[in-house]
Enzyme design. Structure first.
Site, short mmCIF file in Angstrom:
data_model
loop_
_atom_site.label_atom_id
_atom_site.label_comp_id
_atom_site.label_asym_id
_atom_site.label_seq_id
_atom_site.Cartn_x
_atom_site.Cartn_y
_atom_site.Cartn_z
N ARG A 144 100.62 48.65 61.43
CA ARG A 144 101.48 47.50 61.70
C ARG A 144 100.86 46.68 62.81
O ARG A 144 100.57 47.22 63.88
CB ARG A 144 102.86 47.96 62.16
CG ARG A 144 103.68 48.58 61.11
CD ARG A 144 105.15 48.55 61.42
NE ARG A 144 105.51 48.88 62.79
CZ ARG A 144 106.76 48.89 63.24
NH1 ARG A 144 107.75 48.53 62.45
NH2 ARG A 144 107.05 49.22 64.48
N THR B 106 103.03 40.89 64.97
CA THR B 106 103.85 40.41 63.84
C THR B 106 104.70 41.52 63.21
O THR B 106 105.62 41.23 62.45
CB THR B 106 102.94 39.83 62.74
OG1 THR B 106 102.15 40.92 62.22
CG2 THR B 106 102.02 38.75 63.26
N ASP C 287 106.78 56.81 68.12
CA ASP C 287 105.68 56.49 67.21
C ASP C 287 105.23 57.77 66.50
O ASP C 287 104.64 58.67 67.12
CB ASP C 287 104.51 55.88 67.99
CG ASP C 287 103.42 55.37 67.08
OD1 ASP C 287 103.06 54.18 67.17
OD2 ASP C 287 102.91 56.16 66.24
N ASP D 52 101.41 58.70 66.67
CA ASP D 52 101.01 59.19 68.00
C ASP D 52 101.53 60.60 68.25
O ASP D 52 100.85 61.43 68.84
CB ASP D 52 101.51 58.25 69.09
CG ASP D 52 100.63 57.00 69.22
OD1 ASP D 52 99.47 57.06 68.79
OD2 ASP D 52 101.12 55.99 69.74
C1 PRP Z 1 104.18 53.50 61.29
C2 PRP Z 1 104.73 54.41 60.22
C3 PRP Z 1 104.80 53.50 59.02
C4 PRP Z 1 105.14 52.18 59.62
C5 PRP Z 1 106.59 51.91 59.40
O1 PRP Z 1 102.82 53.35 61.16
O2 PRP Z 1 103.97 55.56 60.01
O3 PRP Z 1 103.60 53.43 58.30
O4 PRP Z 1 104.86 52.28 61.04
O5 PRP Z 1 106.93 50.65 59.83
P1 PRP Z 1 107.37 49.49 58.85
O6 PRP Z 1 108.39 50.08 57.91
O7 PRP Z 1 107.95 48.47 59.78
O8 PRP Z 1 106.16 48.97 58.13
P2 PRP Z 1 101.93 52.60 62.28
O9 PRP Z 1 101.75 51.18 61.95
O10 PRP Z 1 102.47 52.92 63.62
O11 PRP Z 1 100.51 53.25 62.05
P3 PRP Z 1 100.00 54.74 62.30
O12 PRP Z 1 100.69 55.62 61.28
O13 PRP Z 1 98.55 54.62 62.06
O14 PRP Z 1 100.36 55.13 63.70
N1 URA Z 2 106.72 53.36 63.21
C1 URA Z 2 106.96 54.46 63.95
O1 URA Z 2 106.10 55.35 64.08
N2 URA Z 2 108.17 54.58 64.54
C2 URA Z 2 109.12 53.66 64.41
O2 URA Z 2 110.21 53.83 64.97
C3 URA Z 2 108.85 52.51 63.64
C4 URA Z 2 107.65 52.40 63.04
#
Ligand code: PRP
Ligand code: URA
Length: 224
Positions: free
Chosen positions: A119, A123, A215, A218
């Site tokens: 994400r 944005t 997160d 993380d």
């Molecule tokens: C997180 C999560 C989803 C997304 C959800 O990923 O694992 O993929 O956010 O958010 P959304 O429904 O608003 O799209 P992130 O972008 O943090 O990436 P990561 O898994 O690499 O940490």
């Molecule tokens: N992605 C995450 O990992 N946590 C949230 O709460 C939203 C998006």
């Protein structure tokens, strides 16, 4: 009726039967452990795997079976086994990777696909950086994994990519969802059944789920 079921009713989905909340006490107990900010990386990772197995058990309820003959110590009989090997689990990187082993423990012959999305911090829109899917994908029953369904953008884009490659029979599995994400995903892909561990209250101003667990990527990988 539980608080989260009332929350689901309040979304007024076109077809609520396409959303299933796994309200099993074991799943809910493990999600509480995940939420705790003092739960360390090692335990967090194990819990995500265990929850994926428990949720997978429900999501795979409609697996195709076929009868085979088997000889018991008493007599010959017919008994069902899982038919075919046409399953695929598709992980949305990074966090979806944490759920893969849990589902593979139930269907070890499934093929694994990977879609890399993050994400954009400004944005909150997903950006695709990788896509490798089992080929051919058309006849496979697919479970897409991502622990978090927040705005729904990542899930919607991942499923768009899977459909573009020919995927048809798709389910989506997340551990925690926000009502906003459930609504958006159901509207974009009404044919995709959504399995949820817990339906939380809302998104905050940074599009994080409240109360959520922070997160997920993380916390699984210990990167913060
Ligand atoms: C997180 C999560 C989803 C997304 C959800 O990923 O694992 O993929 O956010 O958010 P959304 O429904 O608003 O799209 P992130 O972008 O943090 O990436 P990561 O898994 O690499 O940490
Ligand atoms: N992605 C995450 O990992 N946590 C949230 O709460 C939203 C998006």
């Amino acid at each position: 009726m539980s608080e989260q079921m009332a929350r689901l009713n309040a979304i007024h989905l076109e077809d609520q039967s396409m959303v299933e909340i796994i309200e099993h006490p074991l799943v809910q107990h493990k999600i509480t452990r995940l939420r705790d900010k003092n739960t360390g990386t090692n335990e967090f990772r194990s819990l995500v795997t265990e929850i994926a197995t428990l949720m997978g058990y429900e999501a795979l309820r409609d697996l195709w079976t076929q009868e085979i003959e088997v000889e018991t110590p008493i007599c010959r009989t017919k008994s069902p086994v899982i038919a075919g090997r046409k399953q695929a689990v598709i992980q949305i990187l990074r966090a979806g990777q944490g759920m893969i082993q849990g589902i593979l423990s139930l269907i070890p012959t499934a093929k694994v696909g990977t879609i890399g999305l993050y994400r954009d911090p400004e944005t909150h829109k997903p950006v695709e950086y990788y896509c490798k899917l089992p080929d051919p994908i058309e006849e496979r029953r697919i479970i897409v994994t991502d622990p978090m369904l927040a705005t729904g953008g990542s899930a919607i884009d991942a499923i768009n990519a899977i459909k573009k490659h020919g995927g048809k029979m798709i389910k989506f599995m997340c551990i925690i969802a926000a009502p906003e994400g459930v609504k958006a995903l159901h509207e974009a892909h009404p044919d995709v059944k959504i399995y949820i561990g817990h339906l939380d209250e809302r998104l905050n101003e940074n599009a994080y789920i409240v109360p959520g667990l922070g997160d997920a990527g993380d916390r699984i990988f210990g990167t913060k």
